[in-house]
Design a protein around this motif. Sequence first.
Motif, PDB file in Angstrom:
ATOM      1  N   SER A  71      -2.186 -63.111  21.495  1.00 30.60           N
ATOM      2  CA  SER A  71      -1.391 -62.994  20.074  1.00 30.60           C
ATOM      3  C   SER A  71      -1.335 -64.387  19.573  1.00 30.60           C
ATOM      4  CB  SER A  71       0.083 -62.247  20.216  1.00 30.60           C
ATOM      5  OG  SER A  71       1.004 -63.120  20.903  1.00 30.60           O
ATOM      6  N   ILE A  72      -1.447 -64.621  18.449  1.00 24.59           N
ATOM      7  CA  ILE A  72      -1.335 -65.869  17.678  1.00 24.59           C
ATOM      8  C   ILE A  72      -0.162 -65.551  16.621  1.00 24.59           C
ATOM      9  CG2 ILE A  72      -1.776 -67.597  16.241  1.00 24.59           C
ATOM     10  CD1 ILE A  72      -4.729 -67.411  17.316  1.00 24.59           C
ATOM     11  N   GLU A  73       0.939 -66.502  16.754  1.00 22.31           N
ATOM     12  CA  GLU A  73       2.086 -66.248  15.515  1.00 22.31           C
ATOM     13  C   GLU A  73       2.208 -67.639  14.937  1.00 22.31           C
ATOM     14  OE1 GLU A  73       6.575 -65.429  15.266  1.00 22.31           O
ATOM     15  OE2 GLU A  73       5.607 -64.406  16.793  1.00 22.31           O
ATOM     16  N   ILE A  74       2.371 -67.758  13.617  1.00 22.56           N
ATOM     17  CA  ILE A  74       2.313 -68.811  12.856  1.00 22.56           C
ATOM     18  C   ILE A  74       3.459 -68.747  12.042  1.00 22.56           C
ATOM     19  CG2 ILE A  74       1.233 -70.515  11.261  1.00 22.56           C
ATOM     20  CD1 ILE A  74      -1.230 -69.818  12.306  1.00 22.56           C
ATOM     21  N   GLY A  75       4.542 -69.723  11.997  1.00 22.68           N
ATOM     22  CA  GLY A  75       5.836 -69.307  11.326  1.00 22.68           C
ATOM     23  C   GLY A  75       5.967 -69.741   9.831  1.00 22.68           C
ATOM     24  N   ILE A  85      -8.308 -75.440  15.703  1.00 25.26           N
ATOM     25  CA  ILE A  85      -8.448 -74.254  16.560  1.00 25.26           C
ATOM     26  C   ILE A  85      -7.311 -73.760  17.347  1.00 25.26           C
ATOM     27  CG2 ILE A  85      -9.923 -73.575  18.362  1.00 25.26           C
ATOM     28  CD1 ILE A  85     -11.971 -75.713  17.619  1.00 25.26           C
ATOM     29  N   VAL A  86      -7.133 -72.549  17.173  1.00 16.67           N
ATOM     30  CA  VAL A  86      -5.913 -71.974  17.998  1.00 16.67           C
ATOM     31  C   VAL A  86      -6.499 -70.698  18.705  1.00 16.67           C
ATOM     32  CG1 VAL A  86      -3.715 -70.814  17.868  1.00 16.67           C
ATOM     33  CG2 VAL A  86      -4.181 -72.705  16.076  1.00 16.67           C
ATOM     34  N   THR A  87      -6.552 -70.558  20.123  1.00 16.34           N
ATOM     35  CA  THR A  87      -6.913 -69.729  20.810  1.00 16.34           C
ATOM     36  C   THR A  87      -5.908 -69.289  21.777  1.00 16.34           C
ATOM     37  OG1 THR A  87      -9.076 -70.808  20.838  1.00 16.34           O
ATOM     38  CG2 THR A  87      -8.776 -69.073  22.538  1.00 16.34           C
ATOM     39  N   ALA A  88      -5.714 -67.953  21.730  1.00 16.75           N
ATOM     40  CA  ALA A  88      -4.990 -66.973  22.540  1.00 16.75           C
ATOM     41  C   ALA A  88      -5.321 -66.044  23.481  1.00 16.75           C
ATOM     42  CB  ALA A  88      -3.872 -66.623  21.898  1.00 16.75           C
ATOM     43  N   TYR A  89      -5.345 -66.224  24.647  1.00 17.81           N
ATOM     44  CA  TYR A  89      -5.740 -65.030  25.708  1.00 17.81           C
ATOM     45  C   TYR A  89      -4.459 -64.379  26.051  1.00 17.81           C
ATOM     46  CZ  TYR A  89     -10.370 -66.954  26.844  1.00 17.81           C
ATOM     47  OH  TYR A  89     -11.697 -67.321  26.894  1.00 17.81           O
ATOM     48  N   ALA A  90      -3.252 -65.173  25.883  1.00 20.36           N
ATOM     49  CA  ALA A  90      -1.951 -64.394  26.161  1.00 20.36           C
ATOM     50  C   ALA A  90      -1.112 -64.643  24.893  1.00 20.36           C
ATOM     51  CB  ALA A  90      -1.105 -65.091  27.241  1.00 20.36           C
ATOM     52  N   ARG A  91      -0.780 -65.840  24.727  1.00 25.05           N
ATOM     53  CA  ARG A  91       0.268 -65.983  23.578  1.00 25.05           C
ATOM     54  C   ARG A  91       0.454 -67.458  23.170  1.00 25.05           C
ATOM     55  NH1 ARG A  91       4.200 -63.428  20.306  1.00 25.05           N
ATOM     56  NH2 ARG A  91       5.712 -64.761  19.752  1.00 25.05           N
ATOM     57  N   VAL A  92       0.156 -67.606  21.837  1.00 26.48           N
ATOM     58  CA  VAL A  92       0.334 -69.004  21.269  1.00 26.48           C
ATOM     59  C   VAL A  92       1.416 -68.776  20.033  1.00 26.48           C
ATOM     60  CG1 VAL A  92      -0.516 -71.104  19.961  1.00 26.48           C
ATOM     61  CG2 VAL A  92      -1.763 -70.058  21.875  1.00 26.48           C
ATOM     62  N   GLU A  93       2.454 -69.518  20.004  1.00 22.86           N
ATOM     63  CA  GLU A  93       3.667 -69.408  19.085  1.00 22.86           C
ATOM     64  C   GLU A  93       3.630 -70.645  18.451  1.00 22.86           C
ATOM     65  OE1 GLU A  93       8.353 -68.493  18.655  1.00 22.86           O
ATOM     66  OE2 GLU A  93       7.327 -68.224  20.557  1.00 22.86           O
ATOM     67  N   ILE A  94       3.371 -70.692  17.247  1.00 21.42           N
ATOM     68  CA  ILE A  94       3.630 -71.944  16.240  1.00 21.42           C
ATOM     69  C   ILE A  94       4.766 -71.702  15.392  1.00 21.42           C
ATOM     70  CG2 ILE A  94       2.613 -73.665  14.749  1.00 21.42           C
ATOM     71  CD1 ILE A  94       0.014 -72.896  15.640  1.00 21.42           C
ATOM     72  N   GLY A  95       5.852 -72.506  15.429  1.00 19.76           N
ATOM     73  CA  GLY A  95       7.296 -72.275  14.778  1.00 19.76           C
ATOM     74  C   GLY A  95       7.229 -72.485  13.231  1.00 19.76           C
ATOM     75  N   ARG A  96       8.231 -72.294  12.769  1.00 21.57           N
ATOM     76  CA  ARG A  96       8.556 -72.549  11.208  1.00 21.57           C
ATOM     77  C   ARG A  96       8.339 -74.069  10.928  1.00 21.57           C
ATOM     78  NH1 ARG A  96      11.640 -69.006   8.197  1.00 21.57           N
ATOM     79  NH2 ARG A  96      12.613 -70.838   7.323  1.00 21.57           N
ATOM     80  N   ASN A  97       7.850 -74.257   9.657  1.00 17.97           N
ATOM     81  CA  ASN A  97       7.720 -75.848   9.247  1.00 17.97           C
ATOM     82  C   ASN A  97       7.098 -76.671  10.178  1.00 17.97           C
ATOM     83  OD1 ASN A  97       9.615 -75.115   7.097  1.00 17.97           O
ATOM     84  ND2 ASN A  97      11.157 -74.910   8.472  1.00 17.97           N
ATOM     85  N   CYS A  98       6.125 -76.235  10.515  1.00 18.84           N
ATOM     86  CA  CYS A  98       5.435 -77.090  11.448  1.00 18.84           C
ATOM     87  C   CYS A  98       4.140 -77.917  10.644  1.00 18.84           C
ATOM     88  CB  CYS A  98       4.847 -76.418  12.708  1.00 18.84           C
ATOM     89  SG  CYS A  98       6.134 -75.983  13.975  1.00 18.84           S
TER      90      CYS A  98
END
Length: 204
Positions: A71-75, A85-98
Amino acid sequence: MPGRRSPHVARSETLLLLNARIRLRKCEVGRRTRVRGRPRVIKDGSITIGDHVRLVSDLVPIELHTVGGGSIEIGDWTFVNYGSIVTAYARVEIGRNCLLGHYVAIIDNDEHDMLDRSRPGLSRPVRVADGAWLCDRVIVLPGVTIGEGAVVGAGAVVTKDIPPWSVAVGNPARVIKQIPRLSHEPQAAALAGLADGGTSPNWG
């Protein structure tokens, strides 16, 4: 009248909003997210993108890639520049206002096991906390947490956690100083661009 958008600006914004719906149709997308260009989305999992996110994917495509149920989550209010490039086999979380600069790479798996290179290695989730700024060509490796408001300098390779409100540079990245805690609100206002009726041409 001051603050009133021209018809040309309004049309441009509408096209960016429509482009987001088309290019990110495989993803769960929030309100008023805009896309310039054609990001490459490979979805074998979930990709969630918040409100007012901006993706600049014109000169070199942004790649969002989930593998094996990752899962990828972008806030909300986050900005991603081209070539990232964002690659997720498990989880990548990018927060708010990044802020993600050109050619940033965030991965939660080394892609190949050290001994059996025919299969992926161990996945370790990555988290980029609210308000973090990753400058051009930063690489974030599996298992890393980048703290709230942290700044990672251009070309850094992040192999371990970066504390909140710090500046890290180098390969491997090391903390060189702390910075004052800032409100995210001015950054969010700047990233709003035309959403609040402004006429700034500096969209991306």
